[in-house]
Design a protein around this motif. Structure first.
Motif, short mmCIF file in Angstrom:
data_model
loop_
_atom_site.label_atom_id
_atom_site.label_comp_id
_atom_site.label_asym_id
_atom_site.label_seq_id
_atom_site.Cartn_x
_atom_site.Cartn_y
_atom_site.Cartn_z
N MET A 29 0.87 -1.19 0.00
CA MET A 29 0.00 0.00 0.00
C MET A 29 0.90 1.24 0.00
SD MET A 29 -2.78 -1.20 2.87
CE MET A 29 -1.67 -1.17 4.27
N ASP A 30 1.25 1.72 -1.17
CA ASP A 30 2.23 2.81 -1.24
C ASP A 30 1.62 4.06 -1.88
OD1 ASP A 30 4.76 3.86 -0.77
OD2 ASP A 30 5.49 3.32 -2.77
N GLY A 31 2.18 5.21 -1.52
CA GLY A 31 1.79 6.48 -2.16
C GLY A 31 1.01 7.42 -1.27
N ASN A 32 0.91 7.09 0.01
CA ASN A 32 0.16 7.97 0.93
C ASN A 32 0.77 9.36 1.01
OD1 ASN A 32 -1.17 5.61 1.43
ND2 ASN A 32 -0.58 5.44 3.59
N GLY A 33 2.11 9.41 1.12
CA GLY A 33 2.80 10.69 1.26
C GLY A 33 2.63 11.55 0.02
N ARG A 34 2.78 10.92 -1.16
CA ARG A 34 2.65 11.68 -2.41
C ARG A 34 1.22 12.15 -2.62
NH1 ARG A 34 5.16 7.15 -5.82
NH2 ARG A 34 4.98 6.10 -3.81
N TRP A 35 0.26 11.32 -2.22
CA TRP A 35 -1.16 11.72 -2.31
C TRP A 35 -1.38 13.01 -1.51
CZ3 TRP A 35 -5.10 12.62 1.18
CH2 TRP A 35 -6.41 12.59 0.68
N LYS A 80 12.72 3.86 10.50
CA LYS A 80 13.73 4.93 10.37
C LYS A 80 13.13 6.24 9.87
CE LYS A 80 16.89 1.44 8.88
NZ LYS A 80 17.16 0.98 7.53
N ARG A 81 11.83 6.28 9.62
CA ARG A 81 11.18 7.54 9.21
C ARG A 81 11.17 8.52 10.39
NH1 ARG A 81 6.28 6.46 4.97
NH2 ARG A 81 7.53 5.21 3.54
N PRO A 82 10.89 9.81 10.12
CA PRO A 82 10.83 10.77 11.23
C PRO A 82 9.93 10.24 12.34
CG PRO A 82 10.61 11.90 9.14
CD PRO A 82 10.60 10.44 8.83
MG MG Z 1 6.38 4.93 -0.09
#
Ligand code: MG
Ligand code: IPE
Ligand code: IPE
Length: 260
Positions: A29-35, A80-82
């Motif tokens: 499930m990728d793309g939340n940040g870009r959305w 390792k994300r903020p």
């Molecule tokens: Mg991603």
């Protein structure tokens, strides 16, 4: 005038009639940040909206008769994300479990999770355990969350356990084969995924189910996860149904096997 095929049941019936429904679907499930970025919103807004996508995809998968849906929700590397993003994700997970478990249970869904669950905050572990306990007797869709999961972590853990069992005299090197190795993975009770979907358009695996996807069909969707809804899932399944899975054989052999 051509009638609009907007009716969801019709679409599902067409898929069921069109070929086999994958037994196990795995989704990155990728793309939340870009959305969120596209809308000038904080990344967490994308994660929040992503919960609605989970709801819709879980419901549609259950209706289609998918046996297992494994959702990659948080990878080993995502720690390792903020720190603020990590804690928000954990809070969202607790909230989603609180809000959704009742409905999952009513819909006969069994919740399980794979990954280094001990590394999750105590509150998350508590909610998860309650949801596992509550839904363990359900016989419908198995919703399997990959949390603090990575394929390399899983394979390394399996090796450690095999070495320990071997040192304890439970087995010798000759006993080790692919099937025994699989039984040491966190997916031991599950069939390999038939279909792997990655949303957000990236062509990579990002440490997901490395051993299990040897012959899985892959579908990459450009759609960001918060926009991914059942019609996108239907598109992926319909594409899957058009493929010939050869498992290393030649086409004629596969066709012959299908007639047996
Ligand atoms: Mg991603
Ligand atoms: C997926 O979306 C959610 C998690 C990895 C937890 P991302 O947060 O990776 O969104 P992008 O890829 O940066 O757009
Ligand atoms: C994969 O997405 C992990 C999850 C969806 C949970 P990432 O956003 O972490 O992957 P990369 O960094 O793009 O490879």
């Amino acid at each position: 005038m051509i009638a609009l095929r907007s009716d969801d049941k019709t679409l599902q019936d067409e898929l069921k009639a069109g070929g086999s429904i994958p037994k196990h679907i795995a989704i990155i499930m990728d793309g939340n940040g870009r959305w969120a970025k596209q809308r000038a919103l904080p990344r967490v807004a994308g994660h929040r909206e992503g919960v609605s996508s989970v709801r819709d995809i879980v419901e549609a998968s259950g209706q289609l008769g998918v046996k297992c849906l494994t959702l990659y929700a948080f990878s080993t590397e995502n720690w390792k994300r903020p720190q603020q993003e990590v804690s928000t994700l954990m809070r969202l997970l607790v909230k989603a479990l609180r809000d959704e478990t009742d409905k999952l249970h009513k819909n006969n869904v069994r919740l399980t999770a794979i990954g280094d669950l001990d590394s999750l905050p105590a509150g998350v572990q508590r909610e998860l355990n309650e949801a596992f306990e509550r839904t363990k007797g359900n016989s419908g869709l198995n919703l399997n969350l990959a949390l603090s999961y990575s394929g390399r972590w899983e394979i390394t853990e399996a090796v450690k356990k095999i070495v320990a069992d071997s040192a304890g005299g439970k087995m010798s090197a000759e006993d080790i084969n692919e099937s025994l190795f699989s039984s040491y993975l966190v997916t031991a009770s599950l069939p390999d995924p038939d279909l792997l979907i990655r949303t957000g358009g990236e062509f990579r695996i990002s440490n997901f189910l490395l051993f299990q996807i040897a012959y899985t069909e892959i579908f990459i969707s450009k759609v960001y996860w918060p926009d991914f809804r059942r019609r996108h899932l239907y598109e992926a399944i319909s594409d899957f149904q058009k493929r010939e899975r050869r498992f290393g054989l030649v086409s004629e052999q596969v066709k012959h096997l299908q007639t047996l």
